[in-house]
Design a protein around this motif. Structure first.
Motif, PDB file in Angstrom:
ATOM      1  N   ILE A  63      19.497  14.323 -76.429  1.00  0.00           N
ATOM      2  CA  ILE A  63      19.266  13.075 -75.698  1.00  0.00           C
ATOM      3  C   ILE A  63      20.571  12.616 -75.046  1.00  0.00           C
ATOM      4  CG2 ILE A  63      17.433  12.460 -77.302  1.00  0.00           C
ATOM      5  CD1 ILE A  63      20.307  10.224 -77.499  1.00  0.00           C
ATOM      6  N   ASP A  64      20.478  11.533 -74.291  1.00  0.00           N
ATOM      7  CA  ASP A  64      21.625  11.067 -73.515  1.00  0.00           C
ATOM      8  C   ASP A  64      21.562   9.534 -73.465  1.00  0.00           C
ATOM      9  OD1 ASP A  64      23.727  10.874 -71.766  1.00  0.00           O
ATOM     10  OD2 ASP A  64      22.692  11.752 -70.043  1.00  0.00           O
ATOM     11  N   ALA A  65      22.367   8.900 -74.299  1.00  0.00           N
ATOM     12  CA  ALA A  65      22.353   7.437 -74.437  1.00  0.00           C
ATOM     13  C   ALA A  65      23.578   6.845 -73.753  1.00  0.00           C
ATOM     14  CB  ALA A  65      22.335   7.062 -75.919  1.00  0.00           C
ATOM     15  N   PRO A  66      23.559   5.552 -73.472  1.00  0.00           N
ATOM     16  CA  PRO A  66      24.709   4.930 -72.813  1.00  0.00           C
ATOM     17  C   PRO A  66      25.950   4.918 -73.707  1.00  0.00           C
ATOM     18  CG  PRO A  66      22.796   3.473 -72.734  1.00  0.00           C
ATOM     19  CD  PRO A  66      22.464   4.581 -73.677  1.00  0.00           C
ATOM     20  N   THR A  67      27.112   4.799 -73.074  1.00  0.00           N
ATOM     21  CA  THR A  67      28.375   4.710 -73.808  1.00  0.00           C
ATOM     22  C   THR A  67      28.692   3.257 -74.159  1.00  0.00           C
ATOM     23  OG1 THR A  67      29.617   4.529 -71.744  1.00  0.00           O
ATOM     24  CG2 THR A  67      29.289   6.737 -72.632  1.00  0.00           C
ATOM     25  N   GLY A 173      23.894   5.854 -80.753  1.00  0.00           N
ATOM     26  CA  GLY A 173      22.877   5.916 -79.699  1.00  0.00           C
ATOM     27  C   GLY A 173      21.643   6.682 -80.142  1.00  0.00           C
TER      28      GLY A 173
ATOM     29  N   TYR B  33      19.725   2.439 -70.123  1.00  0.00           N
ATOM     30  CA  TYR B  33      18.592   3.274 -70.517  1.00  0.00           C
ATOM     31  C   TYR B  33      19.068   4.488 -71.312  1.00  0.00           C
ATOM     32  CZ  TYR B  33      15.047   0.715 -67.990  1.00  0.00           C
ATOM     33  OH  TYR B  33      14.168  -0.252 -67.595  1.00  0.00           O
ATOM     34  N   THR B  34      18.218   4.929 -72.221  1.00  0.00           N
ATOM     35  CA  THR B  34      18.497   6.138 -72.984  1.00  0.00           C
ATOM     36  C   THR B  34      17.528   7.224 -72.545  1.00  0.00           C
ATOM     37  OG1 THR B  34      19.317   4.904 -74.889  1.00  0.00           O
ATOM     38  CG2 THR B  34      18.520   7.135 -75.317  1.00  0.00           C
ATOM     39  N   TYR B  35      18.086   8.376 -72.190  1.00  0.00           N
ATOM     40  CA  TYR B  35      17.241   9.508 -71.845  1.00  0.00           C
ATOM     41  C   TYR B  35      16.784  10.209 -73.116  1.00  0.00           C
ATOM     42  CZ  TYR B  35      18.663   9.117 -66.971  1.00  0.00           C
ATOM     43  OH  TYR B  35      18.862   8.675 -65.695  1.00  0.00           O
ATOM     44  N   GLY B  36      15.476  10.358 -73.268  1.00  0.00           N
ATOM     45  CA  GLY B  36      14.948  11.156 -74.359  1.00  0.00           C
ATOM     46  C   GLY B  36      15.089  12.641 -74.040  1.00  0.00           C
ATOM     47  N   ALA B  40      16.692  13.973 -70.596  1.00  0.00           N
ATOM     48  CA  ALA B  40      18.035  14.549 -70.670  1.00  0.00           C
ATOM     49  C   ALA B  40      18.031  15.967 -70.102  1.00  0.00           C
ATOM     50  CB  ALA B  40      18.546  14.537 -72.112  1.00  0.00           C
ATOM     51  N   ARG B 198      29.997   9.464 -65.741  1.00  0.00           N
ATOM     52  CA  ARG B 198      29.545   8.081 -65.785  1.00  0.00           C
ATOM     53  C   ARG B 198      30.348   7.196 -64.851  1.00  0.00           C
ATOM     54  NH1 ARG B 198      26.052   7.477 -70.366  1.00  0.00           N
ATOM     55  NH2 ARG B 198      25.234   9.591 -70.507  1.00  0.00           N
ATOM     56  N   GLU B 215      25.172   1.204 -66.343  1.00  0.00           N
ATOM     57  CA  GLU B 215      25.879   2.460 -66.636  1.00  0.00           C
ATOM     58  C   GLU B 215      25.080   3.576 -66.010  1.00  0.00           C
ATOM     59  OE1 GLU B 215      26.984   3.136 -70.705  1.00  0.00           O
ATOM     60  OE2 GLU B 215      27.216   5.288 -70.383  1.00  0.00           O
TER      61      GLU B 215
END
Lengths: 543, 543
Positions: A63-67, A173, B33-36, B40, B198, B215
């Motif tokens: 996954i890819d969450a914000p920093t 995250g 937002y978080t990519y699942g 991702a 980012r 972000e």
């Protein structure tokens, strides 16, 4: 590596485009580095190798969450309260220092872990040893030792009503969105969620290059397991020999490692958790392939005082550089700490529902609602009855096994361990013996001369190799020997030279970096051959 | 897409693991937002496709700079002074709003670009229109309109003596290190430096999902060119037809696009810079392959008031979603603005030394040092002599051509344009018609039944496909139709089913997502076949 070699690596890294201190034009800023084209490619390749090994092949999610995350997340995680270093500031020059390091480093001191002491005690030790400011020499005896939170703080939106922080680890995250990820996993334990991304630690005074950054890249895997039912698949790595440096060995202080297989380490209880042992085994093979010198590698168990508040068992993978040992990866058994905390601080359900194979009937005492008040008959009339109910499963709070890789430290280790010098044709040569699978460039393509159609033919060869998915550098500038040296210095494992014979018989010279040996290979076979060499499916000697 | 379809996409995105608002457990935080796992993977594939097209195949460098940079960088870049939005805060409820948007959105207003007006004038318009707080209804007439800097601010190290900012664009991490990168390019213009990473914009009140993030991820290329000698290679894309929406067309306001080839656009002067035209052509083909619907795509020229302070010509690639047009990429001709500024604010040399083919002899007047004082004879005795000198080259400040891609907006566009519904076997079906090259999963592998050895055989097939470098999902749960639907919803282009015939004749069913057509393929041919389908080297009909 001698001190001089470290300096040489830093010099080469800047000159050849691996990494360099950020914003040097403005005097630089400690703890921040910019990866040049070679370093960015090496880092990207190592991240890809990690993804392949620890995510894709294990069937985990990435996954890819914000920093940037809101304060509530770090209130729950405990970072707001406990992610601190000990700060002492010089009243004279204003410079800030790590108080615990000053105490540990003082010649009269035998304190090994000053961070474990209360602040006041560390202040007393500073006074006792008469420690002075390393920057200006002023005495620090009267300065207070304070907690400094290592998270970078900012505000989300206008004003200061919505504080946010740069995440100190990518893990949060993942934890905060656990309910969502459990759903993607259809509530089946075990499952893993991984993330590669930036993390931030506002170090008080970082001075160790890529080994202590304020902005770093982590590759973290959070493996959620059922603490009752899930056993680690240690059979897969049972015979891998682990170079272990356990707490008893550290106390003995002779630097000796204990070489045990994964199975032995578990059976003898040297590594407490079978999951941690599994990941030590899986990682060791991966580190070797990534280019870490296994003679300069060990797994060190955390000392009791060193353990994080959440971890019950923790081992670090460490590499040796310049005689010092540096953490590459932390393998932590975090229990259910993180999701317990988020469950406590939020209204979400941080469990998975574990379905029984068959519904079960349970008897449980219930209180007769009419009789449950504590009336005068209390003690005589209990009001309890036994009721039967059918349950199809139970809510389980999984435990978390976390291998947390520091990518920048890995990049630095791989470069340091690859740095080599020898003599070729009577001249000293510097080269990076990087594994072909992670080298920034897989193959350099050169025309022998920049004329007679050699350049067109070489350009064509380069394009064919690029189309086959290989990382190619084309170079037609300068003497051929100089071009080889350039590729040696950035660790390119193979170079292809197009010469006059190529125009006749459609073969090229392939030269191997480490041995400098050369072989002729037909052009049509080149993409497959170089591909097989990169993937270690063939060896150069057998060409 | 109708409004309802946007809502459906958001619902699907959360349910199937594309993206979801961050930290929902704590009430969420706007603009994050978080990519699942699906999102991702899609994002990673799009980044990979960008790297392949705009970096690798063009022979540019890719670097990786920190997201936190010291203040000096943004003093020089101008962001500290000018990267502002207009803020009006409600005294009643404390909510912050974009003052320019309030004015533009008011029914009585015909102001189109309130941001171009002075703050005081916007405050007057708020009073004149009697605009009230959208949150609580209180009048905003007496509130001041102020500049709000959109950079997230933080402090590097303890105290506030070293302010830092989260970069508002990845570009500055490239510009500030230009002298170093010029050296890696051996001072040969043109050269390009790219970065994917980012960037941060502390929007006052973001409310548009992935289209307006605080972000975000950018993929930026800074192409440094010699303004005198370097011409864009427009021959390579001369015949690509560009859907252009130029300033005159926007003023005509009929929404009509002008369809010109790249060559026509340059020759007719519709696109001023040949470099910008080149990138419009290169990008259009790339966008089509990435899954953007070319009927919902245009290039819009910036209006004069809209141009950034540094840009002399700028076009945006825009996509249509829900009837609105949204920026995907900004193509800006930045001149030498950025490196001029860093040269001015630092002591570094931000030029490249351009060697002449032959040294040239120049005559230049010099002042005789003994005669250069302004003595009484000044006017009569000039003290100038003509001297000849040989120069081997000159210092050139390159110009910068910048295609700046917003990755999140691309992800959102590709998903929105792929969202499809039809009827299969009498049931409504939702599927994502993502191009095979960017879909999170390339192939789903199913055993028809979870028994009789079908599962083992299917698992083996899955492993073989994974070893061939394909993105594979294995699914043995639920009815086969339901498994197809699951893969349809995440855009998996091909599914392979292992059935009883497989055990007999070693063939499997391959099913195509969009047509739901099925074909039998021998297992040994499967990796190559699926690979060729993904890379568009074969079509499903011709199997």
């Amino acid at each position: 590596m001698s001190e001089r070699e470290t300096d040489r690596l830093t010099e080469l890294a800047k000159r050849r485009g691996f990494f360099t201190g950020t914003a040097a034009a403005y005097g630089g800023v400690a703890g921040f580095y910019t990866y040049g084209p070679q370093g960015a490619a090496l880092k990207d390749n190592l991240e890809g190798a990690w993804r392949d090994r620890f995510v894709t092949r294990e069937g985990h999610m990435e996954i890819d969450a914000p920093t940037v995350m809101p304060e509530a997340v770090f209130e729950a995680s405990g970072h707001l309260e406990t992610f601190n270093d000990m700060l002492v500031e010089c009243a004279e020059c204003g410079e800030s220092h790590r108080a615990d390091h000053l105490v540990e480093d003082h010649p009269d001191s035998d304190v090994e872990d000053a961070e474990a002491l209360p602040n006041a005690e560390v202040a007393d030790l500073i006074a006792e040893f008469g420690i002075t400011c390393p920057a200006c020499g002023a005495p620090l005896a009267d300065e207070p030792v304070e907690d400094f939170n290592l998270m970078f703080a900012t505000n989300i939106g206008p004003g200061d009503s919505s504080p946010g922080y740069l995440r100190p680890e990518t893990a949060q995250g993942i934890f905060v969105e656990f309910p969502q990820f459990a759903e993607y996993a259809r509530n089946q334990l075990p499952f893993g969620v991984a993330q590669i991304g930036r993390a931030y630690r506002n170090e008080i005074s970082p001075r160790k290059g890529l080994l202590r950054l304020r902005e770093l890249t982590q590759a973290e895997l959070e493996h959620f397991v059922d603490p009752e039912d899930d056993e680690a698949p240690i059979d897969r790595v049972a015979d891998v020999v682990l170079p272990l440096y356990s707490v008893p060995q550290q106390k003995a202080d002779d630097g000796e490692l204990q070489e045990l297989t994964v199975r032995e380490a578990v059976e003898e209880g040297v590594v407490e958790s079978d999951w941690i042992a599994f990941y030590l085994g899986l990682s060791k093979r991966w580190y070797a392939r990534a280019g870490v010198d296994m003679d300069r590698f060990r797994y060190r168990q955390h000392l009791p005082g060193e353990l994080s508040h959440y971890a019950s068992d923790c081992w670090d993978a460490e590499s040796e550089i310049d005689g010092g040992w540096h953490e590459l990866t932390g393998f932590a058994y975090r229990g259910s700490y993180d999701i317990d905390k988020h469950a406590e601080y939020s209204d979400e359900d941080y469990t998975v529902f574990k379905q029984y194979d068959e519904p079960i009937t349970v008897e449980r005492p219930t209180v007769d609602p009419d009789m449950s008040y504590l009336g005068p008959e209390f003690g005589e009339h209990t009001g309890f009855t036994i009721e039967e109910s059918t349950e199809s499963g139970e809510h389980v709070r999984p435990h978390i096994v976390e291998p947390s890789f520091g990518v920048d430290r890995l990049v630095y280790t791989v470069l340091a361990h690859a740095y080599s010098q020898d003599e070729v044709d009577g001249e000293e040569r510097t080269y990076l013996s990087l594994p072909a699978a992670v080298a920034p460039t897989t193959v350099g393509v050169f025309p022998l001369m920049d004329r007679d159609g050699l350049n067109d033919r070489a350009y064509e060869v380069a394009r064919t190799l690029r189309d086959a998915g290989l990382a190619v550098t084309y170079d037609d500038s300068g003497a051929i020997g100089r071009r080889y040296r350039r590729q040696d210095e950035v660790g390119t494992p193979f170079c292809v030279t197009v010469d006059y014979d190529t125009l006749e018989d459609d073969t090229v010279t392939v030269r191997e970096r480490d041995s400098t040996a050369q072989k002729r290979v037909p052009v049509p076979e080149l993409p497959d051959t170089i591909g097989a060499l990169r993937d270690d499916d063939r060896s150069f000697e057998d060409l």
